[in-house]
Motif scaffolding. Structure first.
Motif, PDB file in Angstrom:
ATOM      1  N   THR A  18       1.088  -0.697  -0.357  1.00  0.00           N
ATOM      2  CA  THR A  18      -0.210  -0.437  -0.376  1.00  0.00           C
ATOM      3  C   THR A  18       0.807   1.182   0.157  1.00  0.00           C
ATOM      4  O   THR A  18       0.833   2.347  -0.465  1.00  0.00           O
ATOM      5  CB  THR A  18      -1.107   0.073   1.163  1.00  0.00           C
ATOM      6  N   ILE A  19       1.709   1.512   1.180  1.00  0.00           N
ATOM      7  CA  ILE A  19       2.906   3.069   1.015  1.00  0.00           C
ATOM      8  C   ILE A  19       3.654   2.656   0.086  1.00  0.00           C
ATOM      9  O   ILE A  19       3.322   4.154  -1.086  1.00  0.00           O
ATOM     10  CB  ILE A  19       3.639   1.759   1.373  1.00  0.00           C
ATOM     11  N   LEU A  20       4.366   1.018  -0.552  1.00  0.00           N
ATOM     12  CA  LEU A  20       4.497   1.618  -2.303  1.00  0.00           C
ATOM     13  C   LEU A  20       3.755   1.769  -3.511  1.00  0.00           C
ATOM     14  O   LEU A  20       4.207   3.026  -4.244  1.00  0.00           O
ATOM     15  CB  LEU A  20       5.193   0.516  -2.612  1.00  0.00           C
ATOM     16  N   ALA A  21       2.696   1.449  -3.229  1.00  0.00           N
ATOM     17  CA  ALA A  21       1.252   1.842  -4.656  1.00  0.00           C
ATOM     18  C   ALA A  21       1.349   3.912  -4.070  1.00  0.00           C
ATOM     19  O   ALA A  21       1.240   3.806  -5.273  1.00  0.00           O
ATOM     20  CB  ALA A  21       0.150   1.285  -4.413  1.00  0.00           C
ATOM     21  N   ALA A  22       1.088   3.818  -3.057  1.00  0.00           N
ATOM     22  CA  ALA A  22       0.627   5.587  -2.809  1.00  0.00           C
ATOM     23  C   ALA A  22       1.770   6.599  -3.431  1.00  0.00           C
ATOM     24  O   ALA A  22       1.696   7.128  -3.907  1.00  0.00           O
ATOM     25  CB  ALA A  22       0.547   5.817  -1.881  1.00  0.00           C
ATOM     26  N   VAL A  23       3.087   5.623  -2.991  1.00  0.00           N
ATOM     27  CA  VAL A  23       4.331   6.604  -3.066  1.00  0.00           C
ATOM     28  C   VAL A  23       4.445   6.722  -5.319  1.00  0.00           C
ATOM     29  O   VAL A  23       4.713   8.020  -5.490  1.00  0.00           O
ATOM     30  CB  VAL A  23       5.610   5.805  -2.757  1.00  0.00           C
ATOM     31  N   VAL A  24       4.546   5.289  -5.384  1.00  0.00           N
ATOM     32  CA  VAL A  24       4.224   5.498  -7.297  1.00  0.00           C
ATOM     33  C   VAL A  24       3.497   6.560  -7.879  1.00  0.00           C
ATOM     34  O   VAL A  24       3.781   7.053  -8.948  1.00  0.00           O
ATOM     35  CB  VAL A  24       4.814   4.028  -7.407  1.00  0.00           C
ATOM     36  N   THR A  25       2.028   5.962  -7.047  1.00  0.00           N
ATOM     37  CA  THR A  25       0.729   7.569  -7.975  1.00  0.00           C
ATOM     38  C   THR A  25       1.386   8.167  -7.237  1.00  0.00           C
ATOM     39  O   THR A  25       1.174   9.382  -8.793  1.00  0.00           O
ATOM     40  CB  THR A  25      -0.152   7.141  -7.141  1.00  0.00           C
ATOM     41  N   LEU A  26       1.702   8.842  -6.350  1.00  0.00           N
ATOM     42  CA  LEU A  26       2.328  10.265  -6.286  1.00  0.00           C
ATOM     43  C   LEU A  26       3.285  10.960  -7.162  1.00  0.00           C
ATOM     44  O   LEU A  26       3.276  11.969  -7.447  1.00  0.00           O
ATOM     45  CB  LEU A  26       2.400  11.158  -5.292  1.00  0.00           C
ATOM     46  N   VAL A  27       4.591  10.225  -7.444  1.00  0.00           N
ATOM     47  CA  VAL A  27       5.620  10.215  -8.421  1.00  0.00           C
ATOM     48  C   VAL A  27       5.312  10.461  -9.971  1.00  0.00           C
ATOM     49  O   VAL A  27       5.112  11.571 -11.173  1.00  0.00           O
ATOM     50  CB  VAL A  27       6.920   8.872  -8.120  1.00  0.00           C
TER      51      VAL A  27
END
Length: 76
Positions: free
Chosen positions: A55-64
């Motif tokens: 979930t954290i990895l997906a959120a970071v990639v989405t923000l980038v």
């Protein structure tokens, strides 16, 4: 199989361009994603921990990606 189905529908409905490279890259991307998920499960044995990391990895990639798209739209 889903990627193949989408490519077939694109061909039948004449929407977009049907391309075998789309099928190849989507399949490779799916295989890489499944491999990364299996690797994360092997490293972290706790399911809750795995779900939190994903979930954290997906959120970071989405923000980038959103940031990069915004920059592209502003400067293009």
């Amino acid at each position: 199989m889903i990627s193949l189905l989408f490519e077939i529908f694109q061909y039948i409905l004449a929407v977009g361009r049907t391309d075998v490279t789309d099928l190849i890259t989507n399949t490779c991307g799916g295989v890489v994603g499944i491999a990364l998920y299996c690797l994360i499960i092997r490293v972290f044995h706790n399911r809750k921990q795995v779900n939190l990391i994903i979930t954290i990895l997906a959120a970071v990639v989405t923000l980038v990606v959103v940031f990069l798209l915004t920059v592209l739209l502003i400067f293009n």
